[in-house]
Design a protein around this motif. Structure first.
Motif, PDB file in Angstrom:
ATOM      1  N   ALA A 167       0.828  -1.213   0.000  1.00 58.05           N
ATOM      2  CA  ALA A 167       0.000   0.000   0.000  1.00 58.05           C
ATOM      3  C   ALA A 167       0.858   1.257   0.000  1.00 58.05           C
ATOM      4  CB  ALA A 167      -0.923  -0.010   1.217  1.00 58.05           C
ATOM      5  N   ALA A 168       1.935   1.262   0.789  1.00 55.60           N
ATOM      6  CA  ALA A 168       2.823   2.427   0.806  1.00 55.60           C
ATOM      7  C   ALA A 168       3.530   2.605  -0.531  1.00 55.60           C
ATOM      8  CB  ALA A 168       3.848   2.274   1.928  1.00 55.60           C
ATOM      9  N   THR A 169       3.870   1.510  -1.198  1.00 50.80           N
ATOM     10  CA  THR A 169       4.525   1.600  -2.513  1.00 50.80           C
ATOM     11  C   THR A 169       3.566   2.152  -3.557  1.00 50.80           C
ATOM     12  OG1 THR A 169       5.951  -0.271  -1.939  1.00 50.80           O
ATOM     13  CG2 THR A 169       5.762   0.296  -4.273  1.00 50.80           C
ATOM     14  N   VAL A 170       2.319   1.664  -3.534  1.00 52.66           N
ATOM     15  CA  VAL A 170       1.321   2.144  -4.505  1.00 52.66           C
ATOM     16  C   VAL A 170       1.047   3.632  -4.285  1.00 52.66           C
ATOM     17  CG1 VAL A 170      -1.077   1.910  -5.242  1.00 52.66           C
ATOM     18  CG2 VAL A 170       0.301  -0.126  -4.809  1.00 52.66           C
ATOM     19  N   GLN A 171       1.049   4.074  -3.034  1.00 53.20           N
ATOM     20  CA  GLN A 171       0.824   5.496  -2.761  1.00 53.20           C
ATOM     21  C   GLN A 171       1.888   6.382  -3.413  1.00 53.20           C
ATOM     22  OE1 GLN A 171       0.539   5.439   1.604  1.00 53.20           O
ATOM     23  NE2 GLN A 171      -1.528   6.314   1.382  1.00 53.20           N
ATOM     24  N   PHE A 188      10.686   4.944   2.730  1.00 56.34           N
ATOM     25  CA  PHE A 188       9.339   5.335   2.337  1.00 56.34           C
ATOM     26  C   PHE A 188       9.088   6.814   2.640  1.00 56.34           C
ATOM     27  CE2 PHE A 188       7.951   0.730   2.680  1.00 56.34           C
ATOM     28  CZ  PHE A 188       7.652   0.601   1.337  1.00 56.34           C
ATOM     29  N   LEU A 189       9.504   7.270   3.814  1.00 54.63           N
ATOM     30  CA  LEU A 189       9.212   8.639   4.232  1.00 54.63           C
ATOM     31  C   LEU A 189      10.034   9.677   3.483  1.00 54.63           C
ATOM     32  CD1 LEU A 189       8.865   8.133   8.101  1.00 54.63           C
ATOM     33  CD2 LEU A 189       7.050   8.413   6.407  1.00 54.63           C
ATOM     34  N   LEU A 190      11.087   9.235   2.786  1.00 59.79           N
ATOM     35  CA  LEU A 190      11.824  10.187   1.938  1.00 59.79           C
ATOM     36  C   LEU A 190      10.951  10.718   0.812  1.00 59.79           C
ATOM     37  CD1 LEU A 190      15.350   8.511   1.661  1.00 59.79           C
ATOM     38  CD2 LEU A 190      14.752  10.616   2.890  1.00 59.79           C
ATOM     39  N   PRO A 207       9.682   6.855 -12.129  1.00 59.70           N
ATOM     40  CA  PRO A 207      10.301   5.525 -12.052  1.00 59.70           C
ATOM     41  C   PRO A 207      11.390   5.368 -10.999  1.00 59.70           C
ATOM     42  CG  PRO A 207      11.301   6.746 -13.828  1.00 59.70           C
ATOM     43  CD  PRO A 207      10.301   7.671 -13.216  1.00 59.70           C
ATOM     44  N   THR A 208      11.402   6.146  -9.946  1.00 59.35           N
ATOM     45  CA  THR A 208      12.395   5.928  -8.892  1.00 59.35           C
ATOM     46  C   THR A 208      12.149   4.581  -8.221  1.00 59.35           C
ATOM     47  OG1 THR A 208      11.020   7.062  -7.296  1.00 59.35           O
ATOM     48  CG2 THR A 208      12.629   8.404  -8.476  1.00 59.35           C
ATOM     49  N   ALA A 209      13.241   3.932  -7.789  1.00 57.44           N
ATOM     50  CA  ALA A 209      13.154   2.591  -7.206  1.00 57.44           C
ATOM     51  C   ALA A 209      13.226   2.604  -5.689  1.00 57.44           C
ATOM     52  CB  ALA A 209      14.273   1.710  -7.768  1.00 57.44           C
ATOM     53  N   VAL A 210      13.066   3.789  -5.097  1.00 59.81           N
ATOM     54  CA  VAL A 210      13.193   3.860  -3.641  1.00 59.81           C
ATOM     55  C   VAL A 210      12.135   3.020  -2.925  1.00 59.81           C
ATOM     56  CG1 VAL A 210      13.110   5.428  -1.649  1.00 59.81           C
ATOM     57  CG2 VAL A 210      14.318   6.105  -3.734  1.00 59.81           C
ATOM     58  N   PRO A 211      10.838   3.056  -3.323  1.00 59.76           N
ATOM     59  CA  PRO A 211       9.855   2.190  -2.646  1.00 59.76           C
ATOM     60  C   PRO A 211      10.159   0.699  -2.789  1.00 59.76           C
ATOM     61  CG  PRO A 211       8.746   3.932  -3.863  1.00 59.76           C
ATOM     62  CD  PRO A 211      10.185   3.946  -4.286  1.00 59.76           C
ATOM     63  N   LEU A 212      10.664   0.310  -3.955  1.00 54.72           N
ATOM     64  CA  LEU A 212      10.993  -1.103  -4.152  1.00 54.72           C
ATOM     65  C   LEU A 212      12.177  -1.515  -3.275  1.00 54.72           C
ATOM     66  CD1 LEU A 212      10.621  -1.337  -8.037  1.00 54.72           C
ATOM     67  CD2 LEU A 212       8.937  -1.898  -6.271  1.00 54.72           C
ATOM     68  N   ILE A 213      13.154  -0.621  -3.132  1.00 52.23           N
ATOM     69  CA  ILE A 213      14.285  -0.915  -2.248  1.00 52.23           C
ATOM     70  C   ILE A 213      13.799  -1.031  -0.800  1.00 52.23           C
ATOM     71  CG2 ILE A 213      16.470  -0.041  -1.362  1.00 52.23           C
ATOM     72  CD1 ILE A 213      16.906   1.289  -4.071  1.00 52.23           C
ATOM     73  N   ALA A 214      12.842  -0.166  -0.444  1.00 51.03           N
ATOM     74  CA  ALA A 214      12.273  -0.241   0.910  1.00 51.03           C
ATOM     75  C   ALA A 214      11.583  -1.581   1.144  1.00 51.03           C
ATOM     76  CB  ALA A 214      11.305   0.915   1.132  1.00 51.03           C
TER      77      ALA A 214
END
Length: 444
Positions: free
Chosen positions: A45-49, A96-98, A55-62
């Motif tokens: 849910a946080a990634t979809v938000q 995520f919070l970044l 296309p940054t990969a920060v949520p996927l790394i998280a």
């Protein structure tokens, strides 16, 4: 590692389930799986938000950092510990919070992680991780107010997320205390089971002792009568009658022993009625036919006597008469049974032949009678009387009228009686109290 990779390639689900069962944590695997599923849902849910940041990969790394412990354990056998769980969770939440969004789900990752650490680690470690998670949220709140512009989405909802972290810590702590209390209760149940088994063994030992003592005493009396009839009168019929009675009692004793020892068997045993207060008259009759001079008196209604009290009275009378045969051959005895609305009492008095001293035995007889009386809240006195030996057992028939007692007078009476008579009081089982009435009184 090669074996783990090969096993995971062949059967990933089965390997994962087996790995869960190998975890050193005391929680069921389902609890761990549910926590991981909740973490995965919140992470997705946080990634979809944060789709606007692609296309940054920060949520996927998280997400990878959040579940780093799962593949590490399944593939490489690295057991996750509270430290790695806390660091990975706080690191994933920071990534995520970044990229802040409105009504962010990412801080709930910290809620679950803090709950997991509190459930696994000590209170200090769980509290430290909770404080660190709250400090992380405070840092992002301050950074959003200082560094980010007014047009940029900022982190918000610090009080709500902070209370969520505190709630997660309390839930994890409750799970840990529940686990401790569960193990403590299991330990107490094991102790109670061991005590119950020990008490059952003592009860079976008392039953076997009473049955054997009674049957052998009467059988020996019958055999003595048969021998006397053959030696003196040559009366074969009388000898045969005595031997028939001895055989009957022996068979009855064997049946009683089989029933009692059958209690140790796990298979269901055949139910047979236990002796009751109404069988005391037949018990006295067996001793009379065996040659013991004993008289029985009872004119009261026996219906108020319960089954447990009736069995105790029967066994006490059985043991008392067997002791008369064993320790006072040739004595006369009287059995008196009295029953009223409140109590049931059995008194067995026997004379002592000339030259026979009144001595207390060291066997299981008296201790077994005392234990029977104690278990049912009754009173038992046994000791020399004016013209012989007396045993009196008294039981309450109404629970509300059970006798209250203070242990100190009983200990004082036991000690003073022992000093006055030079007799050591009978040893008391450690699992029972020291009732005031457990005394042996001279001249009672």
């Amino acid at each position: 590692m090669r074996d783990r990779l090969a096993a995971f390639a062949r059967d990933p689900i089965g390997t994962f389930q087996r790995s869960l069962t190998e975890l050193p944590f005391d929680y069921p695997p389902k609890v761990i799986v549910i926590a991981d599923i909740a973490t995965f849902v919140i992470g997705v849910a946080a990634t979809v938000q944060r789709h606007a940041y692609f296309p940054t990969a920060v949520p996927l790394i998280a997400m990878l950092l959040l579940f780093l412990s799962v593949p590490a354990f399944c593939l490489f056998g690295v057991v996750p510990n509270p430290a790695t769980l806390g660091l990975c969770g706080m690191g994933a939440a920071a990534l995520f919070l970044l990229q802040p969004v409105a009504a962010d789900f990412a801080p709930f990752v910290l809620v679950i992680v803090v709950g997991e650490v509190a459930a696994l680690a000590s209170v200090r470690v769980g509290a430290a991780v909770a404080v660190g998670a709250i400090a992380e949220l405070v840092a992002f709140d301050i950074a959003g107010n200082v560094l980010w512009s007014a047009d940029t989405e900022r982190f918000s909802g610090l009080p709500m997320y902070g209370m969520g972290i505190v709630l997660g810590f309390m839930c994890g702590l409750m799970l840990q205390y529940q686990r401790r209390f569960l193990y403590r209760e299991r330990h107490y149940q094991d102790m109670r089971a061991a005590q119950a088994a020990e008490e059952e063994r003592r009860r079976i030992a008392r039953e076997v002792h009473d049955v054997i003592a009674h049957s052998l005493s009467i059988t020996l009396l019958h055999l003595t009568a048969a021998r006397h009839a053959l030696e003196t009168d040559r009366d074969v019929d009388e000898a045969v009658e005595a031997l028939v009675d001895a055989e009957r009692l022996g068979r009855q004793a064997m049946a009683d022993i089989r029933r009692t020892v059958g209690l140790l068997d796990k298979r269901p045993a055949k139910l047979a009625p236990e002796p009751s207060v109404g069988d005391i008259e037949d018990l006295v009759g067996d001793f009379v036919r065996a040659g013991l001079d004993v008289r029985y008196r009872c004119t009261d209604d026996l219906s108020p006597v319960t089954a447990a009290v009736g069995l105790a009275l029967y066994r006490i009378g059985q043991e008392s008469l067997a002791n008369v045969v064993k320790h006072a051959p040739g004595a006369t005895a009287t059995v008196l049974l009295t029953v009223d609305d409140a109590t049931a009492a059995l008194t067995v008095v026997n004379t002592l032949p000339a030259g026979l001293p009144a001595q207390r035995g060291n066997g299981m007889g008296l201790s077994g009678m005392w234990q029977r009386a104690e278990l049912l809240g009754g009173r038992l006195t046994a000791g020399p009387a004016e013209d012989g030996w007396s045993v009196r057992a008294e039981f309450p028939l109404v629970a509300s009228k059970a006798w209250l007692h203070c242990p100190l007078p009983g200990l004082f009476l036991d000690a003073t009686t022992a000093v006055r008579e030079g007799v050591t009081p009978p040893e008391q089982p450690p699992s029972l109290g020291a009732p005031a009435w457990r005394t042996m009184r001279e001249g009672a």
